[in-house]
Write a protein that holds these residues in place. Structure first.
Motif, mmCIF file in Angstrom:
data_model
loop_
_atom_site.group_PDB
_atom_site.id
_atom_site.type_symbol
_atom_site.label_atom_id
_atom_site.label_comp_id
_atom_site.label_asym_id
_atom_site.label_seq_id
_atom_site.Cartn_x
_atom_site.Cartn_y
_atom_site.Cartn_z
ATOM 1 N N SER A 123 0.833 -1.205 0.000
ATOM 2 C CA SER A 123 0.000 0.000 0.000
ATOM 3 C C SER A 123 0.870 1.259 0.000
ATOM 4 O O SER A 123 1.995 1.250 0.508
ATOM 5 C CB SER A 123 -0.907 0.017 1.227
ATOM 6 O OG SER A 123 -0.142 0.275 2.388
ATOM 7 N N PRO A 124 0.339 2.359 -0.541
ATOM 8 C CA PRO A 124 1.080 3.622 -0.488
ATOM 9 C C PRO A 124 1.416 4.026 0.953
ATOM 10 O O PRO A 124 2.482 4.584 1.204
ATOM 11 C CB PRO A 124 0.133 4.629 -1.136
ATOM 12 C CG PRO A 124 -0.749 3.816 -2.015
ATOM 13 C CD PRO A 124 -0.907 2.491 -1.314
ATOM 14 N N GLU A 125 0.528 3.732 1.896
ATOM 15 C CA GLU A 125 0.790 4.073 3.306
ATOM 16 C C GLU A 125 2.005 3.310 3.837
ATOM 17 O O GLU A 125 2.856 3.885 4.508
ATOM 18 C CB GLU A 125 -0.439 3.748 4.168
ATOM 19 C CG GLU A 125 -1.659 4.564 3.829
ATOM 20 C CD GLU A 125 -2.456 4.043 2.630
ATOM 21 O OE1 GLU A 125 -3.332 4.785 2.170
ATOM 22 O OE2 GLU A 125 -2.199 2.922 2.133
ATOM 23 N N TYR A 126 2.085 2.036 3.522
ATOM 24 C CA TYR A 126 3.222 1.222 3.947
ATOM 25 C C TYR A 126 4.516 1.763 3.340
ATOM 26 O O TYR A 126 5.522 1.945 4.028
ATOM 27 C CB TYR A 126 2.999 -0.242 3.527
ATOM 28 C CG TYR A 126 4.171 -1.146 3.800
ATOM 29 C CD1 TYR A 126 4.339 -1.740 5.048
ATOM 30 C CD2 TYR A 126 5.127 -1.399 2.813
ATOM 31 C CE1 TYR A 126 5.419 -2.567 5.295
ATOM 32 C CE2 TYR A 126 6.212 -2.216 3.055
ATOM 33 C CZ TYR A 126 6.355 -2.804 4.303
ATOM 34 O OH TYR A 126 7.434 -3.614 4.563
ATOM 35 N N ILE A 127 4.477 2.035 2.040
ATOM 36 C CA ILE A 127 5.659 2.531 1.332
ATOM 37 C C ILE A 127 6.075 3.891 1.880
ATOM 38 O O ILE A 127 7.262 4.149 2.104
ATOM 39 C CB ILE A 127 5.387 2.582 -0.187
ATOM 40 C CG1 ILE A 127 5.168 1.158 -0.716
ATOM 41 C CG2 ILE A 127 6.518 3.285 -0.926
ATOM 42 C CD1 ILE A 127 4.590 1.089 -2.117
ATOM 43 N N GLY A 128 5.115 4.760 2.146
ATOM 44 C CA GLY A 128 5.421 6.075 2.704
ATOM 45 C C GLY A 128 6.083 5.970 4.070
ATOM 46 O O GLY A 128 7.006 6.732 4.384
ATOM 47 N N ARG A 129 5.632 5.028 4.883
ATOM 48 C CA ARG A 129 6.231 4.855 6.218
ATOM 49 C C ARG A 129 7.675 4.346 6.150
ATOM 50 O O ARG A 129 8.425 4.503 7.098
ATOM 51 C CB ARG A 129 5.369 3.929 7.061
ATOM 52 C CG ARG A 129 4.114 4.611 7.552
ATOM 53 C CD ARG A 129 3.318 3.751 8.535
ATOM 54 N NE ARG A 129 2.109 4.430 8.905
ATOM 55 C CZ ARG A 129 0.931 4.265 8.297
ATOM 56 N NH1 ARG A 129 0.821 3.422 7.295
ATOM 57 N NH2 ARG A 129 -0.130 4.930 8.694
ATOM 58 N N LEU A 130 8.037 3.756 5.021
ATOM 59 C CA LEU A 130 9.428 3.336 4.829
ATOM 60 C C LEU A 130 10.335 4.525 4.500
ATOM 61 O O LEU A 130 11.551 4.390 4.532
ATOM 62 C CB LEU A 130 9.529 2.292 3.712
ATOM 63 C CG LEU A 130 8.909 0.929 3.989
ATOM 64 C CD1 LEU A 130 8.998 0.051 2.739
ATOM 65 C CD2 LEU A 130 9.588 0.247 5.174
ATOM 66 N N GLY A 131 9.729 5.672 4.149
ATOM 67 C CA GLY A 131 10.513 6.871 3.853
ATOM 68 C C GLY A 131 10.535 7.281 2.401
ATOM 69 O O GLY A 131 11.298 8.160 2.006
ATOM 70 N N LEU A 132 9.704 6.651 1.567
ATOM 71 C CA LEU A 132 9.622 6.999 0.156
ATOM 72 C C LEU A 132 8.474 7.991 -0.020
ATOM 73 O O LEU A 132 7.344 7.714 0.369
ATOM 74 C CB LEU A 132 9.360 5.734 -0.668
ATOM 75 C CG LEU A 132 9.359 5.835 -2.180
ATOM 76 C CD1 LEU A 132 10.694 6.321 -2.717
ATOM 77 C CD2 LEU A 132 9.041 4.472 -2.783
ATOM 78 N N ALA A 133 8.769 9.176 -0.570
ATOM 79 C CA ALA A 133 7.767 10.242 -0.703
ATOM 80 C C ALA A 133 7.575 10.603 -2.168
ATOM 81 O O ALA A 133 8.517 10.597 -2.957
ATOM 82 C CB ALA A 133 8.202 11.476 0.075
ATOM 83 N N TYR A 134 6.339 10.964 -2.509
ATOM 84 C CA TYR A 134 5.969 11.298 -3.880
ATOM 85 C C TYR A 134 5.226 12.625 -3.903
ATOM 86 O O TYR A 134 4.277 12.823 -3.151
ATOM 87 C CB TYR A 134 5.073 10.183 -4.430
ATOM 88 C CG TYR A 134 4.458 10.435 -5.786
ATOM 89 C CD1 TYR A 134 5.253 10.674 -6.904
ATOM 90 C CD2 TYR A 134 3.087 10.390 -5.964
ATOM 91 C CE1 TYR A 134 4.684 10.881 -8.150
ATOM 92 C CE2 TYR A 134 2.509 10.591 -7.215
ATOM 93 C CZ TYR A 134 3.318 10.835 -8.300
ATOM 94 O OH TYR A 134 2.751 11.036 -9.535
ATOM 95 N N CYS A 135 5.682 13.531 -4.753
ATOM 96 C CA CYS A 135 5.006 14.807 -4.975
ATOM 97 C C CYS A 135 4.469 14.783 -6.399
ATOM 98 O O CYS A 135 5.234 14.906 -7.357
ATOM 99 C CB CYS A 135 5.983 15.962 -4.788
ATOM 100 S SG CYS A 135 5.241 17.581 -5.000
#
Length: 190
Positions: free
Chosen positions: A78-90
């Motif tokens: 999930s995007p939430e899981y990936i974001g918590r790993l430190g990967l950010a998307y603008c």
């Protein structure tokens, strides 16, 4: 002089394939990004740049291949899981909250790791946002919206930033400022 072997890539894809329904738009994409690198995806409109970024952050459904971030397999996560790993998307559309003030937009994103910038640090980097801190997102120019979108990512503590068309439609002076911010982002995570 002997060069030490390179560490594992921070982000790596192998054979990444993505489709919208029956239409395959990425086929066999291999990427390696190492710590401290600034990388640009180049190509004409429709070449798959945005689809690649959306695939990496977990926003595509029809994916196959392999995606690893900091040693974690993230394909189909999930995007939430990936974001918590430190990967950010603008994203190119910036997706700021248009009815919220600049300051409300800044404090809304969750902090995913230590090292994120404080609101005061953000205002030091983006003085124009400080001037406009009480203004709603709808009251901001395109350049100010882009600054706000990038600033929100800097608050999270993310360590890997993906910016889709970060200078699209911006005045040359704002483009220069965005380039300075990208250098600062690199310095902060290096």
């Amino acid at each position: 002089m002997h060069k030490s072997p390179r560490k594992d890539p921070v982000l790596m894809t192998r054979g990444l394939t993505a489709a919208y329904g029956e239409s395959v738009v990425l086929s066999g994409v291999d990427i390696e990004v190492y710590e401290g690198e600034v990388v640009a995806l180049l190509g004409r409109n429709g070449a798959g740049k945005t689809t690649t970024l959306r695939s990496l952050i977990g926003l595509m459904e029809n994916l196959s291949g392999k995606i690893r971030f900091n040693g974690n397999e993230i394909l189909s996560r999930s995007p939430e899981y990936i974001g918590r790993l430190g990967l950010a998307y603008c994203p190119e559309q910036r997706e700021i909250y248009r009815t919220l003030s600049v300051e409300e937009n800044l404090i809304l994103p969750p902090v995913v790791a230590s090292g994120g910038m404080s609101v005061d640090e953000i205002y030091g980097l983006f003085p124009r946002l400080k001037e406009r801190r009480k203004n709603r997102g709808t009251d901001l120019s395109g350049g100010e919206q882009q600054m706000l979108a990038i600033a929100r990512i800097l608050r999270t503590g993310a360590t890997f930033f993906m910016l889709d068309e970060p200078t699209e439609g911006l005045a040359p002076i704002i483009v220069q400022h965005v380039a300075t911010i990208i250098k600062e982002m690199r310095r902060r995570v290096a």
